[in-house]
Motif scaffolding. Sequence first.
Motif, PDB file in Angstrom:
ATOM      1  N   SER A 135      -2.937  -3.884  -5.471  1.00  0.00           N
ATOM      2  CA  SER A 135      -2.528  -5.268  -4.698  1.00  0.00           C
ATOM      3  C   SER A 135      -2.020  -4.936  -3.246  1.00  0.00           C
ATOM      4  O   SER A 135      -1.579  -6.032  -2.743  1.00  0.00           O
ATOM      5  CB  SER A 135      -1.531  -6.050  -5.493  1.00  0.00           C
ATOM      6  OG  SER A 135      -2.271  -6.316  -6.666  1.00  0.00           O
ATOM      7  N   TYR A 136      -1.897  -3.783  -2.773  1.00  0.00           N
ATOM      8  CA  TYR A 136      -1.259  -3.687  -1.367  1.00  0.00           C
ATOM      9  C   TYR A 136      -2.359  -3.387  -0.507  1.00  0.00           C
ATOM     10  O   TYR A 136      -3.502  -2.907  -0.628  1.00  0.00           O
ATOM     11  CB  TYR A 136      -0.463  -2.173  -1.429  1.00  0.00           C
ATOM     12  CG  TYR A 136       0.735  -2.045  -2.283  1.00  0.00           C
ATOM     13  CD1 TYR A 136       1.906  -2.392  -1.720  1.00  0.00           C
ATOM     14  CD2 TYR A 136       0.507  -1.973  -3.735  1.00  0.00           C
ATOM     15  CE1 TYR A 136       3.171  -2.179  -2.256  1.00  0.00           C
ATOM     16  CE2 TYR A 136       2.031  -1.928  -4.269  1.00  0.00           C
ATOM     17  CZ  TYR A 136       3.103  -2.187  -3.755  1.00  0.00           C
ATOM     18  OH  TYR A 136       4.252  -2.005  -4.353  1.00  0.00           O
ATOM     19  N   PHE A 147       2.526  -6.046   0.625  1.00  0.00           N
ATOM     20  CA  PHE A 147       2.291  -6.545  -0.771  1.00  0.00           C
ATOM     21  C   PHE A 147       2.857  -7.822  -0.905  1.00  0.00           C
ATOM     22  O   PHE A 147       4.020  -8.348  -0.650  1.00  0.00           O
ATOM     23  CB  PHE A 147       3.073  -5.796  -1.822  1.00  0.00           C
ATOM     24  CG  PHE A 147       2.967  -6.082  -3.191  1.00  0.00           C
ATOM     25  CD1 PHE A 147       2.093  -5.764  -4.148  1.00  0.00           C
ATOM     26  CD2 PHE A 147       4.122  -6.689  -3.937  1.00  0.00           C
ATOM     27  CE1 PHE A 147       1.867  -6.221  -5.432  1.00  0.00           C
ATOM     28  CE2 PHE A 147       3.913  -7.060  -5.133  1.00  0.00           C
ATOM     29  CZ  PHE A 147       3.024  -6.782  -5.922  1.00  0.00           C
ATOM     30  N   ASP A 208       3.187  -2.715  -8.345  1.00  0.00           N
ATOM     31  CA  ASP A 208       1.859  -2.722  -8.879  1.00  0.00           C
ATOM     32  C   ASP A 208       1.693  -1.679  -9.666  1.00  0.00           C
ATOM     33  O   ASP A 208       1.520  -0.620  -9.565  1.00  0.00           O
ATOM     34  CB  ASP A 208       0.577  -2.726  -7.804  1.00  0.00           C
ATOM     35  CG  ASP A 208      -0.561  -2.810  -8.636  1.00  0.00           C
ATOM     36  OD1 ASP A 208      -0.956  -2.952  -9.785  1.00  0.00           O
ATOM     37  OD2 ASP A 208      -1.954  -3.209  -7.751  1.00  0.00           O
TER      38      ASP A 208
END
Length: 231
Positions: A135-136, A147, A208
């Motif tokens: 998710s980064y 993020f 994450d």
Amino acid sequence: MKAKILFVEDEHDLSLIVSDTLRQQGFDVVVAYDGIQGLAYFNACDPDIVVADVMMPRLDGFAMAKEIRRQSASVPIIFLTAKSTVDDVEAGFDVGANDYLKKPFELRELLVRVKALLRNVAKQADTPKVYNIGSYHFDVTNQILTFQRNETTLSHFESLVLEKLAENIGHTVNASELMIAVWQRDDPCNRNSLHGYIHKLRRVLRHDDRINIVNQRGFGYMLSVKNQDMR
């Protein structure tokens, strides 16, 4: 166009010898004799690379480098110093140095390292890189990890380590290869520093839980992201 070197050294004889040699090799050289003057010339001259002594009057090389790093994440910095302990070397890298040359040194070795760092900078400018890590979103050029719209600015070395791991996501990267990518050589004194940067990266990537930096003992590290396509 000639590459411009800011050379900061309080020993005038050494400064004269080194600067003359660099000019003979086709570089444009600006010379400063302490950290305060070095910062002033950095702002005025916009050098392509900084070569600096550590122990200097008024403002030492480490303090000067910290201020340079606040202004530029990309300009290479090489430290010249008579200090040789692991703590001294690690402190130099922690403030943002790209390389560390111990005095006395051969001028040929300095030239090799200057040219190598300038090639790396040119290569990065030609090929800007962005990676999605779970998710980064990792912007290599600006050293920013995002993020959910929250941005974290990585240090110079954190960014270099993460870039190498992201290039090889799902595959183990040899520790020696990581150190060469970051410090241009495999030096045993850098191993603790490398482990420290891995620990810091684990912390910034902790939001994450699919992401893990796996320590392959005796070999290296692997950036793993569950359910993400391998590069």
